[in-house]
Write a protein that holds these residues in place. Structure first.
Motif, mmCIF file in Angstrom:
data_model
loop_
_atom_site.group_PDB
_atom_site.id
_atom_site.type_symbol
_atom_site.label_atom_id
_atom_site.label_comp_id
_atom_site.label_asym_id
_atom_site.label_seq_id
_atom_site.Cartn_x
_atom_site.Cartn_y
_atom_site.Cartn_z
ATOM 1 N N PHE A 88 0.874 -1.169 0.000
ATOM 2 C CA PHE A 88 0.000 0.000 0.000
ATOM 3 C C PHE A 88 0.914 1.222 0.000
ATOM 4 C CE2 PHE A 88 -2.349 -3.383 2.179
ATOM 5 C CZ PHE A 88 -3.480 -3.454 1.363
ATOM 6 N N ILE A 89 1.110 1.792 -1.155
ATOM 7 C CA ILE A 89 2.196 2.749 -1.352
ATOM 8 C C ILE A 89 1.969 4.062 -0.606
ATOM 9 C CG2 ILE A 89 3.323 4.235 -3.068
ATOM 10 C CD1 ILE A 89 3.188 1.979 -5.025
ATOM 11 N N GLU A 90 2.969 4.432 0.203
ATOM 12 C CA GLU A 90 3.135 5.785 0.702
ATOM 13 C C GLU A 90 4.252 6.374 -0.149
ATOM 14 O OE1 GLU A 90 3.767 5.930 4.925
ATOM 15 O OE2 GLU A 90 2.427 4.216 5.257
ATOM 16 N N ILE A 91 3.930 7.369 -0.956
ATOM 17 C CA ILE A 91 4.836 7.774 -2.032
ATOM 18 C C ILE A 91 6.225 8.149 -1.519
ATOM 19 C CG2 ILE A 91 5.270 9.525 -3.794
ATOM 20 C CD1 ILE A 91 2.384 9.414 -4.565
ATOM 21 N N ASP A 92 6.303 8.966 -0.492
ATOM 22 C CA ASP A 92 7.625 9.379 -0.008
ATOM 23 C C ASP A 92 8.435 8.181 0.470
ATOM 24 O OD1 ASP A 92 7.055 11.988 -0.620
ATOM 25 O OD2 ASP A 92 6.531 12.574 1.437
ATOM 26 N N LYS A 93 7.781 7.279 1.152
ATOM 27 C CA LYS A 93 8.468 6.088 1.658
ATOM 28 C C LYS A 93 8.929 5.200 0.509
ATOM 29 C CE LYS A 93 7.861 2.354 5.036
ATOM 30 N NZ LYS A 93 6.909 1.745 6.011
ATOM 31 N N ARG A 94 8.075 5.039 -0.497
ATOM 32 C CA ARG A 94 8.446 4.205 -1.643
ATOM 33 C C ARG A 94 9.588 4.847 -2.424
ATOM 34 N NH1 ARG A 94 6.396 -0.134 -4.966
ATOM 35 N NH2 ARG A 94 5.329 -0.764 -3.031
ATOM 36 N N LEU A 95 9.562 6.149 -2.602
ATOM 37 C CA LEU A 95 10.638 6.817 -3.332
ATOM 38 C C LEU A 95 11.975 6.671 -2.613
ATOM 39 C CD1 LEU A 95 8.889 10.091 -4.568
ATOM 40 C CD2 LEU A 95 9.377 8.017 -5.879
ATOM 41 N N ALA A 134 -3.335 4.637 -12.817
ATOM 42 C CA ALA A 134 -3.126 5.779 -13.713
ATOM 43 C C ALA A 134 -2.943 7.067 -12.927
ATOM 44 C CB ALA A 134 -4.313 5.902 -14.675
ATOM 45 N N GLU A 135 -3.715 7.221 -11.865
ATOM 46 C CA GLU A 135 -3.603 8.416 -11.020
ATOM 47 C C GLU A 135 -2.241 8.482 -10.335
ATOM 48 O OE1 GLU A 135 -5.704 10.071 -6.905
ATOM 49 O OE2 GLU A 135 -6.792 8.651 -8.178
ATOM 50 N N LEU A 136 -1.794 7.349 -9.803
ATOM 51 C CA LEU A 136 -0.493 7.303 -9.136
ATOM 52 C C LEU A 136 0.638 7.625 -10.107
ATOM 53 C CD1 LEU A 136 1.377 6.646 -6.756
ATOM 54 C CD2 LEU A 136 1.151 4.224 -7.356
ATOM 55 N N CYS A 137 0.599 7.015 -11.274
ATOM 56 C CA CYS A 137 1.650 7.244 -12.265
ATOM 57 C C CYS A 137 1.661 8.692 -12.742
ATOM 58 C CB CYS A 137 1.480 6.295 -13.444
ATOM 59 S SG CYS A 137 1.728 4.558 -13.013
ATOM 60 N N ALA A 138 0.484 9.286 -12.899
ATOM 61 C CA ALA A 138 0.410 10.679 -13.338
ATOM 62 C C ALA A 138 0.978 11.630 -12.292
ATOM 63 C CB ALA A 138 -1.033 11.050 -13.654
ATOM 64 N N SER A 139 0.927 11.234 -11.020
ATOM 65 C CA SER A 139 1.445 12.087 -9.959
ATOM 66 C C SER A 139 2.962 12.119 -9.935
ATOM 67 C CB SER A 139 0.914 11.625 -8.597
ATOM 68 O OG SER A 139 1.553 10.419 -8.171
ATOM 69 N N LYS A 140 3.610 11.057 -10.405
ATOM 70 C CA LYS A 140 5.076 10.969 -10.439
ATOM 71 C C LYS A 140 5.499 10.259 -11.727
ATOM 72 C CE LYS A 140 6.237 12.698 -6.357
ATOM 73 N NZ LYS A 140 7.170 13.836 -6.187
ATOM 74 N N PRO A 141 5.295 10.877 -12.880
ATOM 75 C CA PRO A 141 5.538 10.179 -14.147
ATOM 76 C C PRO A 141 6.997 9.832 -14.394
ATOM 77 C CG PRO A 141 5.100 12.512 -14.521
ATOM 78 C CD PRO A 141 4.801 12.249 -13.079
ATOM 79 N N ASP A 142 7.906 10.498 -13.689
ATOM 80 C CA ASP A 142 9.322 10.172 -13.845
ATOM 81 C C ASP A 142 9.744 8.991 -12.982
ATOM 82 O OD1 ASP A 142 8.805 11.782 -11.600
ATOM 83 O OD2 ASP A 142 10.912 12.399 -11.470
ATOM 84 N N ARG A 143 8.879 8.579 -12.030
ATOM 85 C CA ARG A 143 9.258 7.505 -11.125
ATOM 86 C C ARG A 143 8.375 6.259 -11.235
ATOM 87 N NH1 ARG A 143 12.870 9.125 -7.213
ATOM 88 N NH2 ARG A 143 13.519 6.940 -7.455
ATOM 89 N N PHE A 144 7.135 6.422 -11.715
ATOM 90 C CA PHE A 144 6.220 5.278 -11.763
ATOM 91 C C PHE A 144 5.591 5.116 -13.143
ATOM 92 C CE2 PHE A 144 5.740 6.597 -7.190
ATOM 93 C CZ PHE A 144 6.367 5.481 -6.639
ATOM 94 N N ALA A 145 5.492 3.864 -13.570
ATOM 95 C CA ALA A 145 4.639 3.440 -14.674
ATOM 96 C C ALA A 145 3.899 2.209 -14.153
ATOM 97 C CB ALA A 145 5.468 3.112 -15.914
ATOM 98 N N ALA A 146 3.000 1.642 -14.944
ATOM 99 C CA ALA A 146 2.230 0.525 -14.404
ATOM 100 C C ALA A 146 1.683 -0.386 -15.499
ATOM 101 C CB ALA A 146 1.077 1.033 -13.536
#
Length: 368
Positions: A88-95, A134-146
């Motif tokens: 369950f991704i917490e973006i800062d933690k995952r980055l 799609a929402e998650l990837c759009a928020s950080k397109p340089d770090r996530f795809a899916a």
């Protein structure tokens, strides 16, 4: 000669080095640090060139999707394994975790838990997940795809979902299991999905779920249901796609197999002899266009096989250009996926660049 150095962002700032009395000779220091076991960090550099590292095997979950299962949600989305909560991704933690692994981008996927559900419920789960991805990837397109989820038990619907995911939601293909409710992917009922993937030019990521039929034999110590069962399911799935002629029917289909393709690449040449030795076990009406082992060179395999020696063997069997980076994060199978690519001395600099991200970028039509 390979330049295996990496640099840390803001490693030296202002007068920090002078103030501490430390003098850094960056290339030699970092090279020695890596030789002593220090993991690499971003940016990753090969022979003086920055490389975009792309992990094609990383997982996530969304609580909203699990909630649609009611009482079954916790068992599906929080199995008793390490790392499950971090799905369950917490973006800062995952980055931060990605930075520590020297991973620029993760291509996220969700292991199918809806194949046994009725069409309407599965469609709701898939729709919600694809929207969230799609929402998650759009928020950080340089770090996530899916990879999209698909309602594969309803192939007509799955083909529509794949087209929507790719054309409207920006997802990069689809993640699928190893079979669907006991039906192999070589079954003609799935042809519309494979045809759509071929038409769209996007890859399908096969991630196994285990072999339930062997649950009794795989019980006991060692978590054999996963240790043996998962790679075995991938081996079976790929073998059916080869021997049933599915890969001949869809020659442009791009398939990425998790966990280095299971056991198949380790013993692929046996497949070339089977029908000669036991013709009664083979269908004479299915005439493959090439030797079974040769189909491995049109498939792709992630690097989640743990050692430089295993990478060397896989590259010798399928070709280095068919290998892409994989970690299985957040499950702690391989916390430093970049390192053993560098440690595989049989790979050239160009081949390392391809495995670390170049091949994945081509598969997903990404800029590097």
């Amino acid at each position: 000669m390979t330049n295996r150095t990496t640099s840390r962002r803001n490693f030296l700032k202002g007068g920090t080095a002078a103030a501490t009395g430390i003098v850094f000779c960056s290339c030699g220091l970092l090279e020695r640090a890596h030789a002593q076991g220090a993991p690499r960090a971003l940016p990753v550099v090969v022979n003086g060139k920055k490389v975009k590292t792309i992990d094609v095997h990383a997982h996530c979950h969304f609580r909203e999707a699990g909630a649609l299962l009611g009482a079954d949600a916790a068992a599906v989305q929080l199995p008793p394994v390490r790392g499950a909560a971090e799905a369950f991704i917490e973006i800062d933690k995952r980055l931060k975790a990605m930075d520590a692994q020297a991973v620029d981008m993760e291509v996220l996927s969700i292991n199918p838990f809806w194949y046994g559900r009725d069409r309407d419920l599965a469609a709701q789960i898939v729709k919600l997940q694809n929207e969230k991805l799609a929402e998650l990837c759009a928020s950080k397109p340089d770090r996530f795809a899916a990879f999209a989820s698909l309602t594969l038990q309803a192939p007509d619907l799955a083909a529509q979902e794949l087209e929507t995911a790719v054309k409207k939601q920006g997802l990069k293909g689809a993640a699928i299991g190893g079979m669907v409710a006991g039906v192999e992917f070589s079954d003609p009922k799935f042809y519309p999905v494979w045809s759509k993937a071929e038409e769209l030019g996007v890859p399908l990521f096969i991630h196994p779920q285990g072999v339930a039929e062997l649950s009794k034999r795989l019980s006991g110590n060692g978590w054999l249901g996963n240790t043996i069962g998962n790679p075995l399911e991938t081996t079976i799935a790929l073998s059916h796609l080869i021997f049933e002629g599915t890969l001949d029917r869809f020659p442009g289909l791009k398939i990425i197999a998790a966990h280095g393709g299971g056991f198949l690449p380790s013993y692929a040449d046996r497949s070339d002899h089977a029908c000669m030795v036991g013709p009664a076990g083979c269908n004479a009406d299915i005439k493959l266009k090439k030797k079974p082992s040769e189909y491995l060179k049109q498939l792709y395999f992630d690097s989640l096989i743990f050692s430089p020696q295993a990478i060397r063997h896989l590259a010798a069997q399928v070709g280095p250009a068919q290998i892409v980076l994989g970690s299985d994060y957040p499950y702690p199978w391989q916390m430093n996926p970049v390192d053993h690519i560098f440690d595989c001395d049989s790979l050239s600099d160009d081949e390392r660049v391809a495995v670390l991200g170049g091949t994945a970028a081509k598969l997903f039509n990404m800029a590097t």
